[in-house]
Design a protein around this motif. Structure first.
Motif, PDB file in Angstrom:
ATOM      1  N   LYS A  91       0.610  12.260   5.544  1.00  0.00           N
ATOM      2  CA  LYS A  91       0.555  11.098   4.684  1.00  0.00           C
ATOM      3  C   LYS A  91       0.500   9.947   5.518  1.00  0.00           C
ATOM      4  CE  LYS A  91       3.690  13.283   1.252  1.00  0.00           C
ATOM      5  NZ  LYS A  91       2.890  13.236   0.173  1.00  0.00           N
ATOM      6  N   ALA A 106      -3.378  -1.586   0.754  1.00  0.00           N
ATOM      7  CA  ALA A 106      -2.992  -0.335   1.016  1.00  0.00           C
ATOM      8  C   ALA A 106      -3.057   0.530  -0.255  1.00  0.00           C
ATOM      9  CB  ALA A 106      -1.685  -0.280   1.368  1.00  0.00           C
ATOM     10  N   LYS A 107      -2.711   0.020  -1.402  1.00  0.00           N
ATOM     11  CA  LYS A 107      -2.847   0.705  -2.753  1.00  0.00           C
ATOM     12  C   LYS A 107      -4.429   1.253  -2.986  1.00  0.00           C
ATOM     13  CE  LYS A 107      -2.851  -1.331  -6.644  1.00  0.00           C
ATOM     14  NZ  LYS A 107      -2.651  -2.391  -7.495  1.00  0.00           N
ATOM     15  N   HIS A 163      -5.515   3.987  -1.032  1.00  0.00           N
ATOM     16  CA  HIS A 163      -4.834   5.371  -1.420  1.00  0.00           C
ATOM     17  C   HIS A 163      -3.863   5.440  -0.351  1.00  0.00           C
ATOM     18  CE1 HIS A 163      -7.410   5.633  -4.909  1.00  0.00           C
ATOM     19  NE2 HIS A 163      -8.641   5.500  -3.907  1.00  0.00           N
ATOM     20  N   VAL A 164      -3.323   4.720   0.267  1.00  0.00           N
ATOM     21  CA  VAL A 164      -2.272   4.836   1.089  1.00  0.00           C
ATOM     22  C   VAL A 164      -0.972   5.641   0.552  1.00  0.00           C
ATOM     23  CG1 VAL A 164      -0.414   3.680   2.704  1.00  0.00           C
ATOM     24  CG2 VAL A 164      -2.812   3.149   2.725  1.00  0.00           C
ATOM     25  N   ASP A 165      -0.341   6.386   1.059  1.00  0.00           N
ATOM     26  CA  ASP A 165       0.674   7.236   0.388  1.00  0.00           C
ATOM     27  C   ASP A 165       1.870   6.387   0.088  1.00  0.00           C
ATOM     28  OD1 ASP A 165      -0.389  10.164   0.007  1.00  0.00           O
ATOM     29  OD2 ASP A 165      -0.837   9.687   2.198  1.00  0.00           O
ATOM     30  N   ILE A 173       2.179  -2.737  -6.096  1.00  0.00           N
ATOM     31  CA  ILE A 173       1.934  -1.069  -6.032  1.00  0.00           C
ATOM     32  C   ILE A 173       2.486  -0.483  -7.278  1.00  0.00           C
ATOM     33  CG2 ILE A 173       2.048  -0.801  -3.587  1.00  0.00           C
ATOM     34  CD1 ILE A 173       4.769   0.322  -3.748  1.00  0.00           C
ATOM     35  N   SER A 228       1.040   3.000  -9.834  1.00  0.00           N
ATOM     36  CA  SER A 228       0.015   3.592  -8.904  1.00  0.00           C
ATOM     37  C   SER A 228       0.842   4.786  -8.387  1.00  0.00           C
ATOM     38  CB  SER A 228      -0.377   2.569  -7.930  1.00  0.00           C
ATOM     39  OG  SER A 228       0.579   2.478  -6.901  1.00  0.00           O
ATOM     40  N   ASP A 229      -0.211   5.464  -7.452  1.00  0.00           N
ATOM     41  CA  ASP A 229       0.346   6.745  -6.806  1.00  0.00           C
ATOM     42  C   ASP A 229       0.969   6.155  -5.482  1.00  0.00           C
ATOM     43  OD1 ASP A 229      -0.213   8.526  -8.630  1.00  0.00           O
ATOM     44  OD2 ASP A 229      -2.327   8.553  -8.160  1.00  0.00           O
ATOM     45  N   THR A 230       0.956   5.224  -4.998  1.00  0.00           N
ATOM     46  CA  THR A 230       1.618   4.605  -3.870  1.00  0.00           C
ATOM     47  C   THR A 230       3.006   4.409  -3.739  1.00  0.00           C
ATOM     48  OG1 THR A 230      -0.482   3.607  -3.022  1.00  0.00           O
ATOM     49  CG2 THR A 230       1.396   2.878  -1.710  1.00  0.00           C
TER      50      THR A 230
END
Length: 342
Positions: free
Chosen positions: A3, A54-55, A58-60, A78, A81-83
């Motif tokens: 990650k 970062a978002k 696609h940074v975790d 963020i 989002s998936d972050t």
């Protein structure tokens, strides 16, 4: 695959130096599971810019290394989002970190990031400004403005502002409209709480939850100087909701009208806005790393509570000293007087 984590460090938040934090991250973070970089903020709003980048990449996980202001800047970039958001608490109050029962010890808080337990949690919005702990108007917003103007950090500065401004602050009249109808209050402050506290374990809404889909609305009615110590005690003792001057209810959406424009705050950051205020909750709108080991029933005395206890104990000691010195001065005065009368 490992990650990706971006640590976003605010070098001026809180009161302690952050020079040792990069080495601490490097030594404790599980590099078998994570690859990381550290970015340092250079100006107001920069944390949001870094988090947005970062978002988009696609940074975790993005980790806010700072106080509630830094956490807010990172988190608002963020949402939805998936972050996920992580926190290394380095601020003056650390309200969100304390509500989530994250360790204040940085080594232990990095170990919590290693566990990487992520929950979908709620956040709120007041007049377009996202908040994750609390927002409000009235005295707490006024003090937030004074605190920002003073340029000082830490609970002592906050307490100074409260003591200086509290006795001359004039309560306002507010009209509140939610799903159930309209209510009117004369209030010292109104707080809309997604989380339970302002920071430093000052619990404005002890029962608030970040996963119930509701915000706790707290109305503090005017009180006199003799009632102030009990209000303060209840805030730090998680019993403010039982105080006779406190009215509270829960809702998803709230419209507030006051008599004139003024200051509001979101997570302690003050901003001037109009007489009409809209607050709503965004359910499960942000992913946050939580503490899987948190004991929800555990609550040890915090630093500021201990400081209050030390202060009052010290005050009593000073009073005793003053009385003792007074007796000595009185005895010396009598002796001098007797000599003069000879």
């Amino acid at each position: 695959m490992k990650k990706k984590i971006v640590f976003i460090m605010n070098p001026i938040s809180g009161t302690a130096s952050k020079a040792s934090i990069p080495n601490l991250i490097d030594s404790i973070l599980d590099k078998d599971r994570f690859e990381y970089e550290i970015r340092t903020t250079e100006r107001a709003g920069h944390a949001s810019e870094i988090a947005s980048e970062a978002k988009e990449a696609h940074v975790d996980i993005v980790v806010a290394v700072g106080g509630d202001g830094t956490v807010n800047e990172v988190a608002r970039a963020i949402v939805h989002s998936d972050t996920a958001l992580g926190i290394l608490p380095c601020g003056s109050g650390n309200g969100l970190a304390r509500h989530l029962m994250l360790p204040m010890n940085l080594k232990k808080s990095i170990e919590i990031i290693n566990q990487c337990e992520i929950h979908d949690l709620d956040y709120g919005v007041i007049n377009g400004y996202p908040f994750f702990c609390t927002c409000g108007m009235g005295f707490d917003a006024f003090v937030s403005m004074k605190f920002a103007e003073s340029g000082k950090r830490g609970p002592i500065s906050y307490a100074e502002n409260i003591l200086r401004e509290g006795l001359k602050y004039q309560p306002e009249t507010y009209t509140l409209e939610d799903e159930t109808g309209t209510k009117q209050y004369k209030a010292f402050l109104i707080s809309c709480a997604n989380a339970s506290q302002y920071g430093n374990n000052a619990y404005i809404a002890p029962q608030a939850s970040m996963s119930d889909g509701l915000m706790d609305v707290v109305i503090m009615e005017p009180f006199d100087v003799l009632e102030a110590p009990q209000v303060s005690f209840d805030m730090f003792n998680k019993t403010l909701d039982k105080h006779s001057k406190i009215k509270s209810f829960r809702c998803k959406k709230l419209h507030i009208t006051r008599t004139k424009p003024g200051v509001i705050h979101y997570d302690g950051d003050p901003v001037m806005t109009g007489a009409d205020i809209d607050v709503h909750l965004e359910e499960k709108g942000i992913k946050i790393i939580v503490n899987p080991f948190a004991d929800k029933n555990a609550r040890k005395p915090n630093a500021i509570q201990s400081a209050f206890a030390d202060f009052f104990n010290g005050l009593n000691a000073v009073r005793s000293d003053i009385r003792e010195q007074g007796r000595k001065v009185e005895a010396l005065s009598k002796l001098v007087q007797s000599k003069l009368n000879l």
